[in-house]
Design an enzyme around this catalytic site. Structure first.
Site, PDB file in Angstrom:
ATOM      1  N   HIS A 709      52.328  65.721  16.128  1.00 17.63           N
ATOM      2  CA  HIS A 709      52.718  67.060  16.455  1.00 17.63           C
ATOM      3  C   HIS A 709      52.391  67.323  18.031  1.00 17.63           C
ATOM      4  CE1 HIS A 709      52.878  67.927  11.815  1.00 17.63           C
ATOM      5  NE2 HIS A 709      53.895  67.718  12.144  1.00 17.63           N
ATOM      6  N   GLU A 891      42.354  68.697  10.483  1.00 17.90           N
ATOM      7  CA  GLU A 891      42.918  69.738  11.166  1.00 17.90           C
ATOM      8  C   GLU A 891      41.836  70.534  12.115  1.00 17.90           C
ATOM      9  OE1 GLU A 891      45.937  70.910  10.932  1.00 17.90           O
ATOM     10  OE2 GLU A 891      46.800  70.236   9.085  1.00 17.90           O
TER      11      GLU A 891
END
Ligand SMILES: [Zn+2]
Length: 1048
Positions: A709, A891
């Protein structure tokens, strides 16, 4: 008859007595046993009597209000038993009897919890009755009627809620009526009573404006100005906060939608895609923000899907091509014997090229270029023109950069501006960038101090919203001048000497599309959508210049899409000042004040009335330190593709090639023709002996990927930390290299990163949803990354660990998502007997270790659930298809930490890089043989392996929900901001009404009920208790098993 009446009253008393004690459980029990129906029956039969007896009817209504308020289906039940219109009629007939009318109003309010009931009431004239019950201040202004009017409205506001009623209110002019009443009350009565009334009126308007016709009516009736000006007069009065909040929410809701000033919502960057196997490659309305999904429904409960490996997505013969990508398995390490370090060929050898022949010549060209110094004069000059002119530097020669470096040369490890410029010269972008952003070129060092999360000023959003509303009320005060437009370069020329700030973003990872000068120190900024699509505005990176020092500039990014943001919870954007950098402080720093993130009045270009698609404003104020500086603002610390390329070169130069096997290859080319780097790191064997070579080839693989991303630049900084650590002299790094072969794809989505995208790749798709069946033409990096994993899998070398580094926009800390069949089944409440399932608990080892050694890491945020919506992500596919037990997504927050030693601090590149290092160190915990090193790193190494898994509960770590509490100010305006009545409030009011008698009409002041602290407010005073109970026991013995409803 009177005996009958007395018995009924006694029963009601006892019921109330029973239900008032303890928790709501008794009431819910009664509801489950048909209690609501029984009371409705009592109501209906009593009300239908030729002359209704209100001494019984009122207590029935009171009890029904209390019970019905807790019964989710009370509306339907009341409709079915025809109690709704009956109650409305009772109200009509008793508007003069306050106590009876109040009982009817409560009941109607309770019934209105169902939209269909509210609609039914609307159709039958409920709105007219409401307007009959309230009256303007001017005609009736005793204190009593104020309270009563407010009371009526408060309870009947939900009748405005259904669309049909809202339209009816518009048609009958009630919107205008409500506004006029509000104005009337607001201007005339400044006593206490008016607050109740005004609030109730706003509440009605809030409910009534659910249709666009009603919102338009508010605007047409001058509601915006009225609400704005009345509100301004209340701002200094703390007691009126809730009134102001309600008015602000109403104004936001009615603010006419305005499309963002763009010709098209599609990205300014369109890129022709190569032939694809299926053609719906363009962006649709996919919304992969799972926040809207029902979380528990999303868990995969199909045991077959959890346990059975699917068929490969390609013929196995194709895997032969990946042999080349594993040079460590074929290298014969001749250098080890020759002992010559100076070999001319080493450079070329290091840059072993992948299977992609078009790339083969590029690395060699690169090396030549580097040897010739900065050969690309054009780019050097552009770079110079761009920011150095504006910085008013005197010199204008190609050697400028060198001299600057000599003079100011920042000592940034693993960064060299010349290498960066050379790498950037080879980077292919859709727009053909020719200018470098200074921070990427010059480099960044983390500032010496850690940065605290920003404190949110109270009511900051309200102030910003007022400014937004003023735009509507006074459009003539706005400058509204376009000062930057990616698609229209002339806009910039025009703004050169206009006194406006200058903006620019046509550089790698930049993505500002348009800047509009709105007011003297305020700018609206519009972000570019991801290429080939019209969505995913969140990441931003742009240059700003022409500022004056010490002047606060307000920036509004007006087309953000996520429903909430860490910007509401202490996060600041990052700022880089060229002036500061040249003065020896080359830092991205957190900057900006008055930050907030809220739903605004803008909408996408072609979606002017669709309410589903909303934009949000991120607003922040920056006060620059220097006049005429050149500064850069970004969502997060930028890390470009060229930065990666130059970093890898620097790293390669830094390693001792005789000890560290460091190879950079190209996994494949991206759609835009950029090589996707693949790095292999392991220890060179101590000798060329068969044994040593075998030891190397038998090392388990660790496969790490990042930046699928593009907006998640934090993932790149974590990866930078990983790469530097693995190449370092640290003894733990050496052990890791000797223990494992690291296969690293540091940037899975180079095209996205280069073109300033947030979520997708050039095909307009989220690459992390392509892993199940990646398209070789449209998602080549995923296709080949998976191919490499297949290759390892089929040769019996499935990785020990796979981890894909990401950034998380809604949570704090760093955490892992993994995959566990058992935990998924437990969490979903599946009936499958998990006791018989065998599962290696080793998937938790790394997170347990990280929790101990990495301060930013939060074990409690980790989960190991397999969600259907994530079935095509790297983590799930590598786990399911390659059988990798330890397959993770890591994350990292954009904001900071709320636990550990970093609590309350925003995360910086130092902490992110440290996280990358700690992740590597945690891999030591997988090897018992490396206990020695563990001991150094971890204080209690033994417990690492013996941690009792049972200690962990399986409480939900909902990965889709925000961890944050609701924001202090409402981000949305569609929600009703005045909280619904809670149950106790209603009970209390009902109770107070029960005390008042018919002849106490004028005394409307609510009495405080005599409450025992552990009791619910009760309908009937306690002294009746004993007699009621006695009466009941008599009744019981006389009619044994009769249902109480038969007694009425
Ligand atoms: Zn991500």
């Amino acid at each position: 008859d009177s005996e009958h009446l007395e018995s009924t009253l006694n029963i009601l008393n006892v019921l109330d007595e029973l239900l008032s004690a303890g928790t709501d459980r008794r009431i819910h029990y009664m509801i489950a046993k048909g209690g609501s129906e029984a009371l409705l029956t009592a109501l209906v039969s009593a009300a239908r009597a030729p002359s209704p007896n209100f001494s019984m009817l009122v207590p029935v209504m009171h009890l029904l209000a209390k019970v019905g308020h807790r019964d989710r289906n009370i509306g339907q039940k009341a409709e079915k038993m025809e109690a709704v219109l009956l109650t409305l009629d009772l109200l009509r007939q008793n508007v003069k009897h306050a106590r009876r009318a109040a009982a009817c109003l409560w009941l109607l309010q309770v019934f209105c919890s169902s939209i269909s009931t509210a609609t039914l009431l609307g159709k039958n004239g409920a709105l007219d009755i409401v307007f009959k019950l309230i009256s303007p201040y001017t005609t009736k202004h005793t204190r009593m009627s104020t309270v009563k009017g407010g009371f009526t409205l408060k309870h009947m506001s939900s009748v405005f809620f259904p669309d049909a009623n809202s339209r009816c209110a518009v048609a009958k002019g009630y919107i205008s009526g409500l506004l006029r009443l509000y104005e009337d009350w607001h201007h005339r009565d400044m006593g206490n009573g008016y607050v109740t009334m005004c609030k109730a009126l706003l509440r009605c308007l809030q409910h009534a404006t659910n249709t666009s016709a009603a919102r338009a009516a508010v605007v047409a009736e001058g509601g915006m100005g009225l609400l704005f000006h009345t509100t301004q007069s209340c701002l200094d009065n703390k007691g009126l906060e809730s009134l102001v909040d309600a008015a602000v929410q109403l104004m936001r809701k009615c603010y006419p939608k305005c499309p963002v000033p763009l010709r098209s919502g599609y990205s300014a960057y369109m890129f022709p895609l190569p032939g694809s196997s299926d053609d719906d490659s363009n962006d649709g309305n996919r919304n992969d923000d799972q926040s809207s999904r029902d979380y528990d429904d999303d868990l995969e409960t199909d045991l077959k899907k959890l346990r059975v490996k699917p068929e490969p997505d390609r013929p196995m013969e194709e895997l032969g091509q990946y042999v080349e990508l594993c040079p460590e398995l074929h290298c014969d390490f001749q250098d080890l014997d020759s002992g010559s370090e100076e070999e001319e060929s080493s450079d070329e050898e290091i840059l072993l090229c992948g299977k992609n022949s078009t790339f083969k010549s590029a690395p060699r060209g690169l090396i030549d270029q580097e040897r010739d110094g900065l050969t690309d004069h054009l780019r050097a000059r552009d770079l110079h023109n761009h920011y150095l002119n504006s910085y008013k530097a005197k010199e204008d020669t190609p050697g400028m950069v060198d001299r600057l470096l000599e003079k100011h040369g920042p000592c940034i490890p693993h960064h060299d501006p010349r290498t960066y410029a050379a790498a950037a010269a080879r980077t292919n972008s859709v727009a053909g960038y020719s200018i470098l952003a200074f921070p990427d070129f010059w480099g960044h060092l983390p500032p010496c101090c850690q940065e605290l999360m920003a404190e949110r000023k109270p009511k900051v959003q309200r102030e910003r919203v007022f400014e937004d509303i003023l735009r509507y009320l006074h459009p003539e005060d706005l400058i509204n001048k376009v000062v930057f437009d990616l698609e229209d370069p002339s806009s910039q020329v025009n703004s050169e000497h206009s006194g406006s700030l200058r903006f620019f973003s046509k550089f790698e990872s930049g993505n500002l599309r348009k800047a509009v000068h709105v007011r003297s120190h305020e700018y609206d900024l519009i972000l570019n959508a991801d290429a080939n699509c019209s969505q995913h505005h969140q990441w931003f990176y742009f240059e700003v210049s022409g500022m004056k020092a010490n002047v606060p500039y307000r920036f509004n990014i007006i087309n953000c899409e996520k429903a909430n943001s860490q910007f509401n919870y202490g996060m600041q954007p990052v700022l880089y000042s060229v002036r500061e950098a040249l003065e020896g402080k080359p830092h991205w720093v957190r900057a900006g004040s008055n930050i907030c993130y809220y739903r605004n009045h803008f909408c996408p270009v072609h979606n002017q009335n669709g309410s589903s698609s909303a934009y949000y404003t991120l607003t922040f104020t920056v006060t620059f330190q220097h006049t005429d500086d050149v500064c850069y603002l970004a969502y997060h610390y930028p890390y470009t593709y060229s930065a990666l390329q130059s970093h890898l070169q620097q790293l390669r130069k830094s390693v001792d090639q005789r000890k560290v096997f460091f190879q950079q290859q190209s996994l494949c080319n991206t759609i835009a023709g950029n090589p996707c780097p693949l790095v292999t790191i392991t220890a060179c064997p101590p000798s060329r002996s068969w044994r040593d070579l075998q030891q190397l080839r038998n090392r388990p693989y660790v496969v790490l990927t990042a930046r699928v991303h593009p907006g998640e630049s934090n993932a790149s900084w974590v990866m930078k930390g990983t790469l530097e650590f693995l190449c370092s002299d640290d003894p733990a790094a050496k052990t890791l290299r000797e223990a494992y072969i690291f296969k690293i794809i540091p940037m899975l989505n180079p095209d996205g990163v280069i073109n300033g995208m947030h979520r997708c790749s050039l095909n307009g798709e989220d690459l992390n949803r392509q892993w199940m069946k990646p398209d070789p033409n449209l998602s080549p990096t995923i296709y080949h990354a998976k191919g490499l994993l297949y290759y390892l899998n089929t040769t019996g070398r499935s990785p020990l660990v796979f981890c894909d580094y990401h950034g998380h926009s809604r949570k704090k800390n760093v955490f892992l998502y993994g995959c566990s069949v058992k935990e998924t089944l437990w969490q979903s409440g599946s009936a499958v007997d998990t006791a018989s399932l065998k599962e290696d608990p080793g998937y938790r080892t790394i997170s347990k270790t990280l929790d101990r050694i990495a301060p930013a890491f939060a074990f409690n945020s980790c989960n190991y659930l397999v969600e259907k919506s994530r079935e095509a992500t790297a983590r799930v596919v590598v786990w399911r298809e390659m059988g990798v037990l330890r397959s993770y997504t890591m994350e990292s927050t954009y904001n900071g930490c709320d636990q550990g030693i970093f609590k309350g601090l925003q995360i910086g590149t130092r902490e992110l890089e440290e996280m990358g290092m700690k992740f590597c160190q945690s891999l030591l915990s997988l090897r018992r043989s490396t206990m020695l090193y563990n001991r150094k790193l971890i204080s209690q190494p033994c417990t690492l392996y013996d941690l009792d898994d049972k200690l962990q509960d399986h409480k939900s770590h909902n990965s889709f929900e925000d961890d944050e509490p609701p924001c202090v100010e409402e981000i949305e305006y569609l929600n009703d901001c005045c909280p619904e009545y809670n149950e106790d409030m209603l009970d209390q009011e009902v109770n107070s009404n029960a005390f008042s008698s018919e002849d106490e009409e004028e005394n409307d002041k609510p009495r405080s009920s005599l409450q025992h602290p552990e009791r619910k407010p009760r309908l009937i005073p306690c002294f009746m208790h004993r007699t009621s109970l006695e009466a009941l026991s008599v009744k019981r013995s006389s009619c044994q098993s009769n249902d109480i409803t038969n007694n009425t």
